[in-house]
Design an enzyme around this catalytic site. Sequence first.
Site, mmCIF file in Angstrom:
data_model
loop_
_atom_site.group_PDB
_atom_site.id
_atom_site.type_symbol
_atom_site.label_atom_id
_atom_site.label_comp_id
_atom_site.label_asym_id
_atom_site.label_seq_id
_atom_site.Cartn_x
_atom_site.Cartn_y
_atom_site.Cartn_z
ATOM 1 N N ASP A 49 -16.911 42.848 43.668
ATOM 2 C CA ASP A 49 -16.316 41.688 44.999
ATOM 3 C C ASP A 49 -15.400 42.508 45.909
ATOM 4 O O ASP A 49 -14.177 42.896 44.914
ATOM 5 C CB ASP A 49 -16.042 40.933 43.936
ATOM 6 C CG ASP A 49 -16.020 39.576 44.312
ATOM 7 O OD1 ASP A 49 -14.973 39.475 45.834
ATOM 8 O OD2 ASP A 49 -16.531 38.616 43.695
ATOM 9 N N ASP A 95 -15.553 38.237 49.841
ATOM 10 C CA ASP A 95 -14.315 37.381 49.521
ATOM 11 C C ASP A 95 -14.164 37.334 51.019
ATOM 12 O O ASP A 95 -13.732 38.241 51.916
ATOM 13 C CB ASP A 95 -13.410 38.128 48.468
ATOM 14 C CG ASP A 95 -12.716 36.786 48.401
ATOM 15 O OD1 ASP A 95 -13.010 35.794 47.617
ATOM 16 O OD2 ASP A 95 -11.384 36.939 48.483
ATOM 17 N N HIS A 138 -16.950 30.520 40.461
ATOM 18 C CA HIS A 138 -15.348 30.495 39.781
ATOM 19 C C HIS A 138 -14.753 29.632 41.084
ATOM 20 O O HIS A 138 -13.233 29.665 39.922
ATOM 21 C CB HIS A 138 -14.919 31.774 39.608
ATOM 22 C CG HIS A 138 -14.852 32.567 40.940
ATOM 23 N ND1 HIS A 138 -16.015 33.285 41.908
ATOM 24 C CD2 HIS A 138 -13.402 33.027 41.781
ATOM 25 C CE1 HIS A 138 -15.127 33.620 42.905
ATOM 26 N NE2 HIS A 138 -14.224 33.148 42.994
ATOM 27 N N ASP A 139 -14.920 29.777 41.371
ATOM 28 C CA ASP A 139 -14.248 28.191 42.552
ATOM 29 C C ASP A 139 -14.531 26.864 42.194
ATOM 30 O O ASP A 139 -14.064 26.293 42.616
ATOM 31 C CB ASP A 139 -14.683 28.489 43.647
ATOM 32 C CG ASP A 139 -14.129 29.900 44.530
ATOM 33 O OD1 ASP A 139 -12.552 30.152 43.829
ATOM 34 O OD2 ASP A 139 -14.036 30.609 45.333
ATOM 35 N N GLU A 145 -18.855 35.736 51.004
ATOM 36 C CA GLU A 145 -18.238 34.477 51.219
ATOM 37 C C GLU A 145 -18.384 34.097 52.487
ATOM 38 O O GLU A 145 -17.500 34.667 53.014
ATOM 39 C CB GLU A 145 -17.592 34.462 50.357
ATOM 40 C CG GLU A 145 -17.270 32.336 49.506
ATOM 41 C CD GLU A 145 -15.521 32.782 48.964
ATOM 42 O OE1 GLU A 145 -15.193 32.081 48.534
ATOM 43 O OE2 GLU A 145 -14.721 33.788 49.567
#
Length: 577
Positions: free
Chosen positions: A120, A222, A352-353, A279
Site C-alpha cells: 500500500d 492510497d 478496511h474502510d 484507490e
Amino acid sequence: SMKKEINKFLYFYRFLATVEMMGELKWWQKTVVYQIYPKSFCDSNGDGIGDIPGIISKLDYLQNLGVGAIWLCPIYPSPLVDNGYDISDYCSVAKEYGTMEDMERLISEADKRNIKIVMDLVFNHTSDKHKWFEESRSSKDNPKRDWYIWRDGKEDGSAPTNWRSIFGGSAWTLDEKTNQYYLHTFASAQPDLNWENKEVRQALFDAANFWLDKGVRGFRLDAIVYIKKPSEFKDLPVDGADNLASIAKATTYQDGILDFLHEFREKVFDRADIFTVAEADGVYPSDFDKWIGENGAFDMSFDFSHIRLGFDEDCTWHKRKSWKLIDIRKCFTEDEEATKDNGWVPVYFENHDLPRCTNYFFPQGTDTKLAAKFIATILLTMRGTPFIYEGQELGMTNIKWPSIKMYNDISSIGQYELALKDKLTPKEAMKGVWKYSRDNARSPMTWNSGSKAGFTTGRPWLPLNDEYPNLNVETETEDENSVLNYYKNLIKLRKQYPALIEGDYEELLSYSPGIYAYARTTKDKSERIIVIANTTAKIRGYKIPELKGATLLASTYGNREATLLRSYEVRVYKVKK
Ligand code: GLC
Ligand code: CA
C-alpha cells in the site's frame, strides 16, 4: 490428403491463436487477491497487535484458500493516528509489526506458496512525525518547506479556505512556529505532500522502487486522486452544519494529475511485472480510458459506485438515501462495459474502510450467512480480479459497541461529531457509527473459538466480534456448508472454468426488477456460464431458455434444489453445448 493437411494447419493455427489469446491475460488478471489489515490479522507475540510473523504463520491457510496475492495495508513506521496511513518512514517497518528481515521473509515465504505481495503506497500525505515534515515546519526557508502545502491565513487570521478535511474539521492547521497553515486532506496528523515539487516526486518514486527491488509485485495507491491540487485555492459553497465544504470537491482528479501519474508509471510501475490498483473515489468508468489500461497510468482502479449507492455526494453517515441491492447491477455493468477492451476491474465488496458486506448490502435482519454467500458468488464469477478482505471469507458481521469512546477509527469520531452538530442526539449519532464505522472491519480476525479467537494470547487491541465462537476459521473449516468452504469451492471453480476468468460479460434479464443475471462466455464460445441472483428476500421465478439441460456448478443453497429462486439465492450454471 491436401484437405486434411489444411485442416491440420488450421487446427494448429487456431490452437496457437487461443494460446496467444489466453496469454494476453496477465498473472494478476487470473489471480485472487486477499487484503490483510496487519494490526488485526494475527498476533505472534501476545502484545495484542497483529504482526508480520503472524502473517507468515497463516500463509498456508491463504494458499489453501486459493489466493495468489496479498495486498498488505501499511506496515511502515507510523504514530498510528490513522493506523498506518500516517507514515513516518517509507523505507522501513514499524517495530509493532516486526523488522525488515521479517518483511523479506514474508516475501520469500509467500513466493514459495505462489503468493505475491502487494504494498500500500500512501503518497498523498505523510505523518506529521515524518522527518520531511519536521524539517518543513521548522522554518519558512528550510529546503523542505516547499515539500508540503503552506499558506497564510485570511486577513482575519482564519484558515486560507473553508475546506473540510475528509475526517471532519478544517483541512488547514495553523503551525504556530511560522504562523502559517498547512493543508491536510485527512487528519491534521497527515499533512499533504506537494507533488508540484520535483524532489518530492523523486523521493516518492525512490521509496516505491525500494520495495520493487525487495520483490513486491504490486501497489495499491492510497488516496491517489487528491495528489494534484487546483491552481487557485478558493472557498467553496458551504455544504454542512460546520460551515465548511468538502475538500474533495476542490481536489479530486484535477487537471494535470495524469502528468504526475505517467511519470510515476514510467519511473516505477513499468520497471517490473507488477500490477497497480488505484484507490480512486471520484473517478468513474467514463474516465477509465485515460485513467487505466493502455493509455492510463494504472492497471486497475477501485470504482466506488456500488459503495456509494446509499449516500449523497458528501457521504455523511447520518444522511442516507434509500437504495436496493439490484442497483449494483448498473454499477457492475458500467465497469464491465468500460473495461471491455481496455483496463480491468478490481471486484470488491469489502475493505478496511467499509463495514462488513453481510450487513452493508442487505436489509437489517437478513440471514448473514446467505448474504455472505450471495456476495461471494458475485465476487468470484464477475469479470475482473476479485479482492477478498480478511474475514469476509468467514461471513464476518459488523460489531456494535455501546459508546463512541470504544471506537478507534478517526472517521467514526469525526462523523459522530458532525451528526451532533447537525442536532442529532448521541443515540441517533451512534446509529450511523454502527452502520458505517471502519472498525466493523478492523475488529481482529478470528481463527478459532478459544478465548481470544486465536488472534492473540494477550489483550486484542480492538475488541473481538461477539459472534466469533461460530464465525472462525477452525469451526468453518469443519463445516462443509460454511461460508469459508463456499469461498474455497468458488475459487476452485474459477480456476477450473476459463469462462469465469477470460470470458466476456453480458447482462441478462435487464428488465427484471429483482433478478441480476449475467453470462460469461469464452471468446471461442466453447464455454458459457450463467449466474442468476435473486437480489430480494422474496421467492422469484425467471426464464432463461438456454439453461435447459445446464449443469449447476454452485448455489448459495448448496445442493438443495428448487425451481424458483429462494431468498437471496444465487446459482451458477454451465450451459449445455
Ligand atoms: C484511504 C485509506 C484509508 C485512509 C485514508 C488516508 O482512503 O484506505 O484507510 O484513512 O486513505 O490515508
Ligand atoms: Ca504482535
